[in-house]
Design an enzyme around this catalytic site. Structure first.
Site, short mmCIF file in Angstrom:
data_model
loop_
_atom_site.label_atom_id
_atom_site.label_comp_id
_atom_site.label_asym_id
_atom_site.label_seq_id
_atom_site.Cartn_x
_atom_site.Cartn_y
_atom_site.Cartn_z
N THR A 6 -33.85 24.64 -19.32
CA THR A 6 -34.84 24.53 -20.39
C THR A 6 -34.59 25.61 -21.44
OG1 THR A 6 -36.45 23.64 -18.85
CG2 THR A 6 -37.35 24.75 -20.77
N ASP A 50 -43.60 21.25 -16.66
CA ASP A 50 -44.46 22.27 -17.27
C ASP A 50 -44.25 22.41 -18.77
OD1 ASP A 50 -41.79 23.33 -16.44
OD2 ASP A 50 -42.48 25.07 -17.58
N THR A 77 -39.36 28.84 -18.14
CA THR A 77 -38.25 28.01 -17.66
C THR A 77 -38.25 28.06 -16.13
OG1 THR A 77 -35.82 28.01 -17.41
CG2 THR A 77 -36.80 30.05 -18.16
#
Ligand code: GLY
Length: 298
Positions: free
Chosen positions: A167, A198, A218
């Site tokens: 991420t 998330d 992340t």
């Protein structure tokens, strides 16, 4: 205010062979964002520019080169958040948007809602003159191959050059003290179609409050959600007199102790001091120091 910028390219088991690509991706993202901030531009423009660079770089799990879902398709999520208004713009399960952070910004600026998903999000993208692309245009050969192997047997990170999560995110403060944060991801490999992690959830993968600081997370999304990690870190910044680095560490320690999962985060406190922490073998990150020089690390 002195501008500030920090970026990350994900906390994961980055193999030696990918280290220099991760560092150079973060370096280029910093350059793109810092040019804007240095010229007196906005933190929103800076985080968008930085994240677009990371989304376009296939070494990271966001935009082009994202992990594939169980159906073998790229499916991306992104968010941006404004620390002044506490408003977010978020878009999830996108299959035809090359730069999800651009759409998240459009949601922030031009949509009465804060989060759009799937077909509705992509319809809104077209209304905002964001061109849709074919899903195949977002797929790299390396991810297609990794997905084929994962589908054949037990999911194994070795098929992804060692990575499981990559991420990306950015947090910036501009000369006017405006604070923005952004996170963008392709999610986990072989995720169920429709799975949302998330990253695009306000308070989980991203949060910004100019009274406290801004955060981008992340790692393993299902665990990060459990401790609402970005908002938790922001609350730590608000409540404690600890340094930005100590707050970042405390947030990741909480992730580990309460969920036994791995991840990381970057943050800026309300003075623009950078902090980062991770409990994965590596995380790629970079920030601009007060003298304007950049630091990147993996
Ligand atoms: N942290 C990215 C995800 O779990 O989707």
């Amino acid at each position: 205010m002195k501008p500030a910028l920090i970026v990350h390219g994900g906390a994961w088991d980055i193999p030696d062979v990918a280290v220099s690509a991760c560092k150079s991706g973060c370096e280029r993202a910093l350059t793109a964002g810092w040019q804007i901030l240095e010229a007196g531009g906005s933190a929103l423009d800076a985080i968008e520019a930085a994240v677009v660079i990371l989304e376009d770089d296939p070494v990271f799990d966001a935009g082009y080169g994202s992990h594939l879902n169980l159906d073998g398709r790229v499916e991306c999520d992104a968010i941006v958040m404004d620390g002044s208004t506490l408003r977010a713009g978020s878009a999830a399960t996108l299959q035809h948007v090359r730069n999800p952070v651009r759409l998240a910004r459009k949601v922030l600026e031009n949509c009465p809602h804060m989060m759009l998903v799937g077909d509705g999000a992509e319809r809104f993208a077209q209304e905002q003159v964001i061109k849709l692309c074919a899903n195949e245009e977002l797929v790299t050969d390396a991810e297609r191959e990794a997905w084929s192997k994962c589908k054949m047997g037990k999911h194994a990170s070795v098929f992804h050059r060692g990575h499981e999560q990559g991420t990306v995110g950015a947090v910036a403060m501009d000369r006017n003290g405006q604070l923005f944060a952004a996170t963008s991801t392709g999610g986990t490999c072989c995720k169920l179609p429709g799975r949302v992690g998330d990253s695009p959830l306000i308070g989980c993968g991203c949060y910004a409050d100019h009274e406290a600081g801004g955060v981008s997370c992340t790692g393993y999304g299902e665990a990060i959600m459990k401790i609402v990690m970005a908002k938790t870190a922001t609350d730590f910044l608000r409540q404690s007199s600890e340094s930005a680095m100590s707050v970042a560490r405390a947030s990741v320690d909480l992730l580990a102790s309460r969920t036994h999962a791995t991840g990381g985060l970057i943050l800026l406190d309300r003075q623009g001091n950078p902090g980062w922490a991770f409990n994965t073998p590596r995380m790629s990150y970079g920030y601009v120091q007060s003298d304007g020089s950049t630091v990147t690390g993996v």
